[in-house]
Design a protein around this motif. Structure first.
Motif, PDB file in Angstrom:
ATOM      1  N   UNK A   1     104.421  37.940  72.118  1.00  0.00           N
ATOM      2  CA  UNK A   1     105.604  38.272  71.490  1.00  0.00           C
ATOM      3  C   UNK A   1     106.845  38.185  72.590  1.00  0.00           C
ATOM      4  N   UNK A   2     106.518  38.498  73.740  1.00  0.00           N
ATOM      5  CA  UNK A   2     107.355  38.832  74.902  1.00  0.00           C
ATOM      6  C   UNK A   2     108.028  37.246  75.073  1.00  0.00           C
TER       7      UNK A   2
ATOM      8  N   UNK B   1     111.346  32.793  77.607  1.00  0.00           N
ATOM      9  CA  UNK B   1     110.466  31.975  77.999  1.00  0.00           C
ATOM     10  C   UNK B   1     109.678  32.540  79.203  1.00  0.00           C
ATOM     11  N   UNK B   2     108.435  32.716  79.329  1.00  0.00           N
ATOM     12  CA  UNK B   2     107.782  33.056  80.495  1.00  0.00           C
ATOM     13  C   UNK B   2     107.767  32.117  81.504  1.00  0.00           C
TER      14      UNK B   2
ATOM     15  N   UNK C   1     105.274  40.017  84.999  1.00  0.00           N
ATOM     16  CA  UNK C   1     105.817  38.756  84.232  1.00  0.00           C
ATOM     17  C   UNK C   1     107.243  38.357  84.564  1.00  0.00           C
ATOM     18  N   UNK C   2     107.396  37.201  85.012  1.00  0.00           N
ATOM     19  CA  UNK C   2     108.961  36.868  85.335  1.00  0.00           C
ATOM     20  C   UNK C   2     109.275  35.720  84.249  1.00  0.00           C
ATOM     21  N   UNK C   3     110.496  36.092  83.693  1.00  0.00           N
ATOM     22  CA  UNK C   3     111.010  35.450  82.499  1.00  0.00           C
ATOM     23  C   UNK C   3     112.017  34.628  83.122  1.00  0.00           C
ATOM     24  N   UNK C   4     112.440  33.517  82.223  1.00  0.00           N
ATOM     25  CA  UNK C   4     113.380  32.265  82.537  1.00  0.00           C
ATOM     26  C   UNK C   4     114.988  33.142  82.158  1.00  0.00           C
ATOM     27  N   UNK C   5     114.950  33.819  81.388  1.00  0.00           N
ATOM     28  CA  UNK C   5     116.265  34.501  80.954  1.00  0.00           C
ATOM     29  C   UNK C   5     115.973  36.048  80.707  1.00  0.00           C
TER      30      UNK C   5
END
Length: 344
Positions: A142-143, A148-149, A249-253
């Protein structure tokens, strides 16, 4: 309409949990067949509250006419008998690591990628992911839909039941030995597990990671997104049932805590229990015997531009194995991928 279901490895911890889960969820079973090795032939296992099944010999069993096979006998056994069952027309849902990374075998978590089930007809085999991967991707999915992860850093705290009944027995016996001052030699694990943590699950690979850590990386990419980078450290801990994970978790945005909370609250298979107070989180003891993937300790990760951290807990014998396999069978029925002819 009922289905003939064979449970392979029925005398093991996961096999017994599969039988229990089929009964609890009222899966439409017309006949359940318990299968195991020759040395277990004739043993009795429970299917629901009133039914007792006598175990049959896997080596000599004919899978013709069996609709679904839930396999958890060990990878080397599945390598021999899963293709044999599939060739006889049985749809195999395999809980071992044997087929997970085969390109023509779908690797499925029903809350995440049920659409991949349509690929099963190439070999008549569907793979159940690794227990630690399952709970993580259920929480990540869901994240990932919000932003995007890009990268996941995860440390796992995995119970001894992941090593089967023998692992649970070793923890019990070593703990007792400590209190009565008896000697104890590790057999299932590489070091004593009682009152200890062992950063070693499965065999070591050439790059220094263990195969368990490798599984989490490659399986996450196959299930969720091929572009996600994953680094895992997998640790065996002195807990009988339940795996927990610290996930960064590191996200693109951009993604806010509020967005994540809302998404997790609505996500299938997830229970968000996150009170910033003493005891306001889930531990392995809380999750044992439960179906959900629990998320707690959700917070911003200030070390990267777009980051979150959370604590994730689930019963590895249920959602990490038996329940996920039964949910795959349920999804096959719901999607019409198992026909009335097979079920007749």
């Amino acid at each position: 309409m009922g289905y003939r279901v064979a449970i392979v490895g029925a005398t093991g911890a996961v096999g017994r949990e599969m039988l229990k889960t089929l009964a609890e969820r009222n899966f439409p079973v017309s006949e359940a067949i318990a299968l195991a090795s020759g040395r277990s032939t004739g043993m009795e296992v429970s299917f629901g509250e009133k039914t007792v099944l006598k175990v049959k010999n896997l080596e000599t069993f004919d899978f013709k006419g069996i609709d679904i096979g839930l396999f958890s006998p060990g990878a080397s056994v599945s390598a021999v008998h899963a293709p044999r069952a599939a060739a006889a027309g049985c749809i195999v849902i395999d809980n071992t690591s044997q087929f997970r990374m085969d390109h023509d075998v779908p690797l499925v978590v029903p809350e995440v990628n049920p659409h991949h089930l349509k690929q099963f007809s190439k070999r008549n085999i569907i793979a159940n992911p690794n227990c630690s991967t399952i709970q993580m991707v259920v929480a990540l999915n869901p994240l990932h839909a919000i932003s995007r992860i890009k990268r996941v850093v995860v440390s796992t705290y995995q119970s001894v039941s992941g090593a089967g009944k023998e692992g649970m027995d070793e923890l019990f016996n070593q703990t007792r030995a400590v209190y009565v001052n008896d000697p104890s030699v590790p057999e299932q694990f590489t070091k004593p597990i009682a009152f200890n943590c062992i950063p070693h699950i499965d065999r070591f690979m050439d790059d220094g990671s263990t195969k368990e850590e490798w599984k989490m990386a490659v399986e996450t990419r196959k299930i969720l997104d091929p572009d996600i980078a994953v680094i895992a450290t997998c640790v065996r801990v002195p807990v009988f049932i339940g795996h927990s994970e610290a996930v960064h978790v590191e996200f693109e945005g951009p993604i806010t805590e509020e967005q994540a909370i809302e998404a997790l609250r609505d996500a299938p298979g997830v229970q968000l229990i996150d009170k910033r107070e003493d005891g306001g989180y889930i531990t392995q003891i809380d999750a044992a015997g439960e179906d959900a993937v629990y998320v707690s300790r959700l917070r911003r990760d200030p070390t990267v531009p777009h980051g979150l951290a959370f604590w994730c807990v689930s019963d590895n014998l249920r959602k990490g194995a038996a329940l996920n396999a039964v949910q795959i069978a349920e999804a096959l029925v719901e999607q019409g991928l198992i026909t009335a002819k097979q079920a007749a």
